[in-house]
Design a protein around this motif. Structure first.
Motif, PDB file in Angstrom:
ATOM      1  N   SER A 194       0.831  -1.207   0.000  1.00  0.00           N
ATOM      2  CA  SER A 194       0.000   0.000   0.000  1.00  0.00           C
ATOM      3  C   SER A 194       0.871   1.266   0.000  1.00  0.00           C
ATOM      4  CB  SER A 194      -0.981   0.012   1.168  1.00  0.00           C
ATOM      5  OG  SER A 194      -0.290  -0.060   2.393  1.00  0.00           O
ATOM      6  N   THR A 195       2.026   1.219   0.658  1.00  0.00           N
ATOM      7  CA  THR A 195       2.959   2.355   0.611  1.00  0.00           C
ATOM      8  C   THR A 195       3.496   2.527  -0.802  1.00  0.00           C
ATOM      9  OG1 THR A 195       3.559   2.219   2.932  1.00  0.00           O
ATOM     10  CG2 THR A 195       5.176   3.236   1.466  1.00  0.00           C
ATOM     11  N   LEU A 196       3.774   1.409  -1.485  1.00  0.00           N
ATOM     12  CA  LEU A 196       4.224   1.501  -2.876  1.00  0.00           C
ATOM     13  C   LEU A 196       3.164   2.187  -3.725  1.00  0.00           C
ATOM     14  CD1 LEU A 196       5.855  -1.981  -3.636  1.00  0.00           C
ATOM     15  CD2 LEU A 196       6.945   0.105  -2.781  1.00  0.00           C
ATOM     16  N   ARG A 197       1.907   1.766  -3.560  1.00  0.00           N
ATOM     17  CA  ARG A 197       0.804   2.329  -4.351  1.00  0.00           C
ATOM     18  C   ARG A 197       0.678   3.828  -4.090  1.00  0.00           C
ATOM     19  NH1 ARG A 197      -3.350  -0.244  -2.171  1.00  0.00           N
ATOM     20  NH2 ARG A 197      -3.925   1.583  -0.989  1.00  0.00           N
ATOM     21  N   ARG A 198       0.681   4.217  -2.822  1.00  0.00           N
ATOM     22  CA  ARG A 198       0.570   5.644  -2.484  1.00  0.00           C
ATOM     23  C   ARG A 198       1.756   6.434  -3.023  1.00  0.00           C
ATOM     24  NH1 ARG A 198      -1.341   3.620   2.324  1.00  0.00           N
ATOM     25  NH2 ARG A 198       0.690   3.819   3.325  1.00  0.00           N
ATOM     26  N   SER A 199       2.949   5.876  -2.916  1.00  0.00           N
ATOM     27  CA  SER A 199       4.149   6.579  -3.384  1.00  0.00           C
ATOM     28  C   SER A 199       4.151   6.745  -4.896  1.00  0.00           C
ATOM     29  CB  SER A 199       5.401   5.838  -2.934  1.00  0.00           C
ATOM     30  OG  SER A 199       5.501   5.873  -1.526  1.00  0.00           O
ATOM     31  N   LEU A 200       3.650   5.769  -5.630  1.00  0.00           N
ATOM     32  CA  LEU A 200       3.554   5.906  -7.093  1.00  0.00           C
ATOM     33  C   LEU A 200       2.676   7.096  -7.456  1.00  0.00           C
ATOM     34  CD1 LEU A 200       3.265   2.161  -8.143  1.00  0.00           C
ATOM     35  CD2 LEU A 200       5.086   3.736  -8.828  1.00  0.00           C
ATOM     36  N   ASP A 226       1.933   9.747  -5.195  1.00  0.00           N
ATOM     37  CA  ASP A 226       2.546  10.949  -4.611  1.00  0.00           C
ATOM     38  C   ASP A 226       3.759  11.437  -5.397  1.00  0.00           C
ATOM     39  OD1 ASP A 226       0.636  10.789  -2.614  1.00  0.00           O
ATOM     40  OD2 ASP A 226       2.010   9.969  -1.107  1.00  0.00           O
ATOM     41  N   LEU A 227       4.534  10.514  -5.935  1.00  0.00           N
ATOM     42  CA  LEU A 227       5.743  10.892  -6.683  1.00  0.00           C
ATOM     43  C   LEU A 227       5.453  11.196  -8.150  1.00  0.00           C
ATOM     44  CD1 LEU A 227       8.216   8.303  -5.117  1.00  0.00           C
ATOM     45  CD2 LEU A 227       8.093  10.764  -4.644  1.00  0.00           C
ATOM     46  N   GLY A 228       4.187  11.026  -8.568  1.00  0.00           N
ATOM     47  CA  GLY A 228       3.782  11.436  -9.902  1.00  0.00           C
ATOM     48  C   GLY A 228       3.973  10.411 -11.007  1.00  0.00           C
ATOM     49  N   TYR A 229       4.206   9.154 -10.658  1.00  0.00           N
ATOM     50  CA  TYR A 229       4.363   8.119 -11.682  1.00  0.00           C
ATOM     51  C   TYR A 229       3.012   7.604 -12.173  1.00  0.00           C
ATOM     52  CZ  TYR A 229       9.303   7.987 -10.649  1.00  0.00           C
ATOM     53  OH  TYR A 229      10.620   8.341 -10.489  1.00  0.00           O
ATOM     54  N   MET A 230       2.029   7.605 -11.266  1.00  0.00           N
ATOM     55  CA  MET A 230       0.690   7.134 -11.617  1.00  0.00           C
ATOM     56  C   MET A 230      -0.336   8.163 -11.166  1.00  0.00           C
ATOM     57  SD  MET A 230       0.693   3.033 -10.739  1.00  0.00           S
ATOM     58  CE  MET A 230      -0.565   2.586 -11.953  1.00  0.00           C
ATOM     59  N   ASP A 231      -1.527   8.019 -11.710  1.00  0.00           N
ATOM     60  CA  ASP A 231      -2.655   8.840 -11.288  1.00  0.00           C
ATOM     61  C   ASP A 231      -3.821   7.907 -11.049  1.00  0.00           C
ATOM     62  OD1 ASP A 231      -4.017  11.104 -10.562  1.00  0.00           O
ATOM     63  OD2 ASP A 231      -3.754  12.131 -12.462  1.00  0.00           O
ATOM     64  N   ARG A 232      -4.864   8.422 -10.434  1.00  0.00           N
ATOM     65  CA  ARG A 232      -6.044   7.594 -10.163  1.00  0.00           C
ATOM     66  C   ARG A 232      -7.281   8.463 -10.109  1.00  0.00           C
ATOM     67  NH1 ARG A 232      -6.136   6.429  -3.674  1.00  0.00           N
ATOM     68  NH2 ARG A 232      -6.117   8.606  -3.131  1.00  0.00           N
ATOM     69  N   LYS A 233      -8.424   7.804 -10.274  1.00  0.00           N
ATOM     70  CA  LYS A 233      -9.696   8.499 -10.085  1.00  0.00           C
ATOM     71  C   LYS A 233      -9.832   8.805  -8.596  1.00  0.00           C
ATOM     72  CE  LYS A 233     -12.593   6.899 -13.843  1.00  0.00           C
ATOM     73  NZ  LYS A 233     -13.860   6.221 -14.184  1.00  0.00           N
ATOM     74  N   SER A 234     -10.570   9.847  -8.268  1.00  0.00           N
ATOM     75  CA  SER A 234     -10.698  10.278  -6.867  1.00  0.00           C
ATOM     76  C   SER A 234     -11.299   9.188  -5.968  1.00  0.00           C
ATOM     77  CB  SER A 234     -11.519  11.564  -6.756  1.00  0.00           C
ATOM     78  OG  SER A 234     -12.796  11.373  -7.314  1.00  0.00           O
ATOM     79  N   ASP A 235     -12.099   8.300  -6.544  1.00  0.00           N
ATOM     80  CA  ASP A 235     -12.685   7.221  -5.735  1.00  0.00           C
ATOM     81  C   ASP A 235     -11.780   5.983  -5.670  1.00  0.00           C
ATOM     82  OD1 ASP A 235     -12.964   6.090  -8.253  1.00  0.00           O
ATOM     83  OD2 ASP A 235     -15.149   5.920  -8.157  1.00  0.00           O
ATOM     84  N   GLY A 236     -10.618   6.044  -6.322  1.00  0.00           N
ATOM     85  CA  GLY A 236      -9.677   4.938  -6.278  1.00  0.00           C
ATOM     86  C   GLY A 236     -10.060   3.748  -7.140  1.00  0.00           C
ATOM     87  N   SER A 237     -11.034   3.926  -8.024  1.00  0.00           N
ATOM     88  CA  SER A 237     -11.519   2.803  -8.828  1.00  0.00           C
ATOM     89  C   SER A 237     -10.639   2.496 -10.038  1.00  0.00           C
ATOM     90  CB  SER A 237     -12.961   3.055  -9.293  1.00  0.00           C
ATOM     91  OG  SER A 237     -13.005   4.183 -10.157  1.00  0.00           O
ATOM     92  N   GLU A 238      -9.844   3.465 -10.470  1.00  0.00           N
ATOM     93  CA  GLU A 238      -8.957   3.254 -11.632  1.00  0.00           C
ATOM     94  C   GLU A 238      -7.626   3.944 -11.413  1.00  0.00           C
ATOM     95  OE1 GLU A 238     -10.163   3.807 -15.777  1.00  0.00           O
ATOM     96  OE2 GLU A 238     -12.222   3.890 -15.038  1.00  0.00           O
ATOM     97  N   TYR A 239      -6.577   3.249 -11.855  1.00  0.00           N
ATOM     98  CA  TYR A 239      -5.205   3.752 -11.785  1.00  0.00           C
ATOM     99  C   TYR A 239      -4.582   3.639 -13.164  1.00  0.00           C
ATOM    100  CZ  TYR A 239      -5.442   3.279  -6.670  1.00  0.00           C
ATOM    101  OH  TYR A 239      -5.785   3.402  -5.356  1.00  0.00           O
ATOM    102  N   TRP A 240      -3.643   4.551 -13.473  1.00  0.00           N
ATOM    103  CA  TRP A 240      -2.937   4.495 -14.757  1.00  0.00           C
ATOM    104  C   TRP A 240      -1.599   5.223 -14.629  1.00  0.00           C
ATOM    105  CZ3 TRP A 240      -7.334   7.214 -13.657  1.00  0.00           C
ATOM    106  CH2 TRP A 240      -7.230   8.600 -13.670  1.00  0.00           C
ATOM    107  N   LEU A 241      -0.676   4.855 -15.535  1.00  0.00           N
ATOM    108  CA  LEU A 241       0.604   5.564 -15.594  1.00  0.00           C
ATOM    109  C   LEU A 241       0.386   6.935 -16.175  1.00  0.00           C
ATOM    110  CD1 LEU A 241       3.235   3.019 -16.977  1.00  0.00           C
ATOM    111  CD2 LEU A 241       3.129   3.996 -14.695  1.00  0.00           C
ATOM    112  N   LYS A 242       1.134   7.898 -15.685  1.00  0.00           N
ATOM    113  CA  LYS A 242       1.057   9.268 -16.236  1.00  0.00           C
ATOM    114  C   LYS A 242       1.909   9.334 -17.487  1.00  0.00           C
ATOM    115  CE  LYS A 242      -0.009  12.349 -12.517  1.00  0.00           C
ATOM    116  NZ  LYS A 242       0.510  13.455 -11.719  1.00  0.00           N
TER     117      LYS A 242
END
Length: 96
Positions: A72-78, A80-96
């Protein structure tokens, strides 16, 4: 995404020190140092496909394989560090 200058030699040394294995990717330790974090998370982000959208379960599955102790720290850091983005509800993630 934070840009930190890292030479290829530094990157190789960091990768060899923080990962147990690069193939498959297995993280030994999450560093708090900016340069090491940049190298670690760039490598982890490379496990995801550009243009593909992932569920949180998909992201967790990939990250659990890399660092089951604290995926979960890896997910949050991805995010926070700008490598990935997500929908506000956390339902989808993608690389920036």
């Amino acid at each position: 995404m934070e840009t930190i200058d890292v030479t290829p030699e530094e990157e190789e040394k960091i990768l060899n020190n923080v990962f147990i294995s690069l193939e498959p990717l297995k993280l030994k330790v999450i560093s708090s140092k900016a340069k090491k974090k940049a190298v670690i998370f760039k490598k982890i982000a490379g496990q995801f496909e550009k243009g593909k959208h992932y569920t949180e379960m998909d992201v967790n599955g990939i990250l659990k394989g890399i660092y089951p102790e604290d995926y979960s720290t890896l997910r949050r850091s991805l995010i926070d560090l700008g490598y990935m983005d997500r929908k506000s509800d956390g339902s989808e993630y993608w690389l920036k």
